[in-house]
Design a protein around this motif. Structure first.
Motif, PDB file in Angstrom:
ATOM      1  N   LYS A 364      -0.605  -8.838   1.586  1.00 25.24           N
ATOM      2  CA  LYS A 364      -0.597  -7.377   1.580  1.00 25.24           C
ATOM      3  C   LYS A 364      -0.816  -6.926   3.009  1.00 25.24           C
ATOM      4  O   LYS A 364      -1.760  -7.386   3.667  1.00 25.24           O
ATOM      5  CB  LYS A 364      -1.711  -6.858   0.682  1.00 25.24           C
ATOM      6  CG  LYS A 364      -1.650  -5.365   0.448  1.00 25.24           C
ATOM      7  CD  LYS A 364      -2.691  -4.952  -0.596  1.00 25.24           C
ATOM      8  CE  LYS A 364      -2.484  -3.509  -1.010  1.00 25.24           C
ATOM      9  NZ  LYS A 364      -3.292  -3.168  -2.166  1.00 25.24           N
ATOM     10  N   ARG A 365       0.032  -6.043   3.510  1.00 21.71           N
ATOM     11  CA  ARG A 365      -0.105  -5.590   4.883  1.00 21.71           C
ATOM     12  C   ARG A 365      -1.122  -4.461   4.979  1.00 21.71           C
ATOM     13  O   ARG A 365      -1.544  -3.899   3.966  1.00 21.71           O
ATOM     14  CB  ARG A 365       1.248  -5.094   5.415  1.00 21.71           C
ATOM     15  CG  ARG A 365       2.349  -6.107   5.282  1.00 21.71           C
ATOM     16  CD  ARG A 365       3.547  -5.747   6.095  1.00 21.71           C
ATOM     17  NE  ARG A 365       3.990  -4.356   5.933  1.00 21.71           N
ATOM     18  CZ  ARG A 365       5.192  -3.916   6.268  1.00 21.71           C
ATOM     19  NH1 ARG A 365       6.061  -4.776   6.794  1.00 21.71           N
ATOM     20  NH2 ARG A 365       5.531  -2.672   6.124  1.00 21.71           N
ATOM     21  N   ALA A 366      -1.456  -4.133   6.219  1.00 24.39           N
ATOM     22  CA  ALA A 366      -2.445  -3.071   6.436  1.00 24.39           C
ATOM     23  C   ALA A 366      -1.949  -1.743   5.867  1.00 24.39           C
ATOM     24  O   ALA A 366      -2.734  -0.930   5.396  1.00 24.39           O
ATOM     25  CB  ALA A 366      -2.741  -2.937   7.923  1.00 24.39           C
ATOM     26  N   ASP A 367      -0.618  -1.530   5.866  1.00 24.87           N
ATOM     27  CA  ASP A 367      -0.092  -0.248   5.380  1.00 24.87           C
ATOM     28  C   ASP A 367       0.094  -0.235   3.859  1.00 24.87           C
ATOM     29  O   ASP A 367       0.675   0.699   3.307  1.00 24.87           O
ATOM     30  CB  ASP A 367       1.219   0.098   6.098  1.00 24.87           C
ATOM     31  CG  ASP A 367       2.337  -0.877   5.759  1.00 24.87           C
ATOM     32  OD1 ASP A 367       2.067  -1.861   5.028  1.00 24.87           O
ATOM     33  OD2 ASP A 367       3.470  -0.672   6.222  1.00 24.87           O
ATOM     34  N   GLY A 368      -0.380  -1.299   3.184  1.00 22.27           N
ATOM     35  CA  GLY A 368      -0.324  -1.318   1.728  1.00 22.27           C
ATOM     36  C   GLY A 368       0.949  -1.907   1.151  1.00 22.27           C
ATOM     37  O   GLY A 368       1.056  -2.106  -0.054  1.00 22.27           O
ATOM     38  N   LYS A 369       1.958  -2.176   2.025  1.00 18.55           N
ATOM     39  CA  LYS A 369       3.182  -2.797   1.522  1.00 18.55           C
ATOM     40  C   LYS A 369       3.002  -4.309   1.486  1.00 18.55           C
ATOM     41  O   LYS A 369       2.082  -4.855   2.095  1.00 18.55           O
ATOM     42  CB  LYS A 369       4.366  -2.409   2.404  1.00 18.55           C
ATOM     43  CG  LYS A 369       4.749  -0.951   2.223  1.00 18.55           C
ATOM     44  CD  LYS A 369       5.989  -0.614   3.005  1.00 18.55           C
ATOM     45  CE  LYS A 369       6.379   0.841   2.764  1.00 18.55           C
ATOM     46  NZ  LYS A 369       7.374   1.317   3.702  1.00 18.55           N
TER      47      LYS A 369
END
Lengths: 393, 307
Positions: A364-369
């Motif tokens: 999971k990336r920091a931007d939620g994607k």
């Protein structure tokens, strides 16, 4: 209507029919690309990835391929081989496409190979890579910017060997590609396959298979579940509390289906030739601009199509924009003189890439994607197993 | 296979059966009462899943989404009835099949145009996260247990509605002899409309419940529809009781077949051939069972129409 006026009308009609053909015969400094990808039905998300990847490539090239203005003709194969053949014929004969690029699924590719190559037109697959086309059926007018199917499955076989997994449970759909996946996996995995389970392509619920996995207690599972099948499996696998058994897969957790799998897929592994976080300048630019333009994370379908556009650009430039000079174009395509988003990339003797393969893991990336991320390199400069059978005429 | 695994598989089969029942219940009512072949029932299931997913995302609550999806599916069912299906009741089955197939194509593409081709994600509601450990290493998700209970409750509710209420009596009478019911002064068209909307809502309910387990994607109703038709044909068209029993039979046959067939085949064949033929046979088993049942009871297990 008298016979005279009828003849006049016929003549007029014929003239109208002939006019567009004459216009098309002289592509004034342009190049026409037939871009074929599935746009309808449940697998349309993959075709959309492929299309957007190629269009991203064109955007970075300012809409020009090798100095010629590029025009794209979209072809929706509808995932039906007969429809694909008809539409590709139309693209060749009516639209006068100079290249056919794309194709997500192997069965579509195998249907259109002959119609395209027999018209002395280059066919560039940016995804499907069936073994017959890498071996005996290799073709001077066919190139792939993707992989041979066997290679990707073999990556997971190698990973299981490297990790020291002795007992692996295999779960695949019951059709040709599923059986090929098992063969590719076994080509490198030498341990015990606890059980091989084949499920119908229309499978809804994996409860029965998950119970079997729990009962067998394997060291890891290997699975190949493309599209919606993979969404169902991944979520149900997580819900059944099996996530402590390593989940190793091919074409099951990728950016095309991650928006639906989300947290359920985090930590699951995949074999791939590319991942969005691959660390090189070309890839960083591609991923950043792609996400800005299309507002979703690209998958390998998009990356390989992007490379396809770059490869075409380099080949046409090398041939000096002379689209009729097929030998020069072929030499240009073989040279693959461009910077791939995958870094290491060459074209082998059977016109399939020679490249590295990686183990990737969903994060999971920091931007939620969500995206797959590189874990480690598994195979370096890997050549597919069929190249020896290829006699390029 | 151990007894423990067998019991777990039986539970899995039961659960698939219950889910199929939720879809088939609406279909059997519509087919039985109105003698109307509604191929679009599967897309109504899909629509329920999409409405549930979209409304859950909009309201931030799965339960609110589910609650709102029901009237939305009902209204959509009414809309379809008034706009399209109403004009087909007097036509032959072929016209109905053609028109409802058209509705499938239209709605599959419409859903894709609105929500995109990629599958949607519906999270399991927080209340029902986690599971019960049934055997070492295997959790049975609480959510599935909840679906099981919801299915059984729906079945009981439907049974009560159809067997013990005046409306149910009219529905049963309509299934047996529609012209007679009409001649006795019942507005059969209104009854049809009610049944149809109710069937659409049931399908939508099943879809919304399936959201957190299955992938919500265009065309998701198509596989379900085929199994639902098997269920209603085996159960006897128009019979709720038959649909329930047939759904459980189909669910158990499918699940147990998948887990037992490959082992069974190993008695005759070498392991790799046994796995593939076993898998192929298992996926045929439901249809073989249907053929066998129809050979002995051509009208299904509990036929609603006697004449």
């Amino acid at each position: 209507m008298s016979s005279l006026s009828r003849r006049a009308a016929m003549g007029g009609a014929l003239g109208l029919l002939a006019a567009p053909a004459i216009l098309h015969a002289q592509p004034a400094g342009g190049v026409k690309i037939g871009l074929i990808a599935v746009q309808t039905g449940p697998q349309a998300a993959l075709g959309t990835q492929l299309r957007d990847g190629f269009l991203m490539g064109l955007r970075h090239l300012n809409g020009r391929l090798g100095g010629l203005t590029a025009e794209t003709v979209m072809i929706d194969d509808e995932l039906k081989p007969d429809v694909a053949v008809t539409k590709v014929r139309t693209a060749l004969e009516r639209d006068r496409c100079d290249f056919i690029v794309g194709v997500v699924f192997s069965n579509i590719l195998q249907a259109i190979v002959r119609p395209v190559t027999e018209a002395n037109t280059f066919l560039i697959s940016t995804n499907a890579g069936p073994s017959p086309l890498a071996g005996r059926g290799c073709n001077p007018f066919f190139f792939a910017t993707s992989y041979n199917n066997d290679q990707v499955h073999a990556v997971i076989g190698q990973v299981c060997e490297d990790q020291g997994y002795r007992r692996v449970f295999v779960l695949v759909p019951n059709y040709q590609a599923g059986r090929d996946a098992v063969a590719g996996f076994k080509s490198r995995f030498k341990g015990e396959v606890v059980d091989e389970v084949y499920v119908p392509l229309t499978q809804l619920d994996f409860a029965a298979e998950l119970s079997k996995i729990a009962a067998a207690r394997p060291d890891a599972i290997f699975t190949f579940m493309p599209g919606g099948l993979g969404v169902n499996l991944v979520r149900q696998y997580r819900q059944a509390g099996l996530a402590n058994i390593p989940f190793l897969s091919t074409f099951t957790v990728d950016e095309a289906v991650l928006p639906a799998q989300q947290d359920a897929a985090v930590g699951f592994f995949s074999g791939s030739n590319w991942a969005p976080n691959m660390d090189n300048a070309a890839n960083r630019r591609f991923v950043a601009d792609f996400e800005a333009a299309f507002n979703y994370v690209p998958a390998s379908y998009a990356a390989q199509a992007y490379d396809g556009a770059m490869m075409l650009n380099s080949a046409i430039r090398r041939a000096g924009g002379r689209l009729a000079d097929k030998d020069a174009l072929r030499a240009g395509l073989r040279a693959a003189d461009f910077t791939s988003v995958r870094g290491n990339f060459k074209i082998g003797a059977n016109h399939f890439p020679v490249q590295d393969f990686w183990l990737t893991r969903v994060a999971k990336r920091a931007d939620g994607k969500f995206q797959t991320e590189i874990v480690r390199k598994v195979l370096e400069n890997n050549v597919d197993p069929w190249v020896a059978e290829c006699r390029m005429r | 296979m151990s007894t423990g695994l067998f019991l777990v598989q039986a539970l899995n089969g039961l659960q698939l059966g219950i889910l199929l029942f939720l879809v088939a219940a609406g279909l059997t009512l519509v087919f039985g009462v109105m003698d109307f072949i509604n191929l679009a029932h599967g897309v109504q299931y899909m629509l329920g899943a999409y409405l549930g997913a979209a409304l859950a995302a909009a309201t931030g609550s799965f339960w609110l989404g589910l609650l709102l999806a029901l009237p939305a599916a009902l209204i959509f069912g009414l809309l379809l009835e008034v706009l399209i299906f109403r004009h087909l009741y007097d036509r032959d089955h072929l016209s109905q099949v053609l028109a409802t197939f058209g509705v499938i194509l239209f709605l599959n593409e419409a859903v894709k145009a609105i929500w995109g081709a990629a599958p949607l994600q519906v999270p399991v509601p927080a209340l029902l996260e986690g599971g019960v450990v049934l055997m070492p290493g295997l959790q049975y998700p609480l959510y599935r247990i909840a679906v099981l209970c919801a299915g059984i409750a729906t079945a009981l509710g439907l049974w009560f509605l159809v067997e013990c209420t005046r409306l149910g009596m009219l529905v049963r009478a309509g299934a047996t002899n529609a012209p007679m019911v009409s001649a006795l002064g019942v507005d059969i068209r209104r009854l049809f409309m009610l049944v149809f909307a109710f069937g659409a809502m049931l399908a939508g309910f099943a879809g919304a419940l399936a959201g957190p387990i299955f992938s919500v994607e265009p065309g998701m109703g198509d596989h379900v529809l085929i199994l639902a038709f098997v269920v209603i044909v085996v159960g006897g068209i128009g019979s709720i009781r038959g649909a329930f029993i047939a759904a459980v039979i189909v669910g158990l046959t499918d699940t147990l077949g998948k887990s037992l067939m490959p082992d069974l085949m190993r008695l005759f064949l070498d392991p790799s051939a046994a796995r593939q033929t076993g898998a192929a046979l298992a996926s045929m088993l439901v249809y073989i069972a249907m053929a066998a049942i129809l050979a002995f009871r051509p009208r299904g297990l509990f036929p609603a129409r006697s004449g």
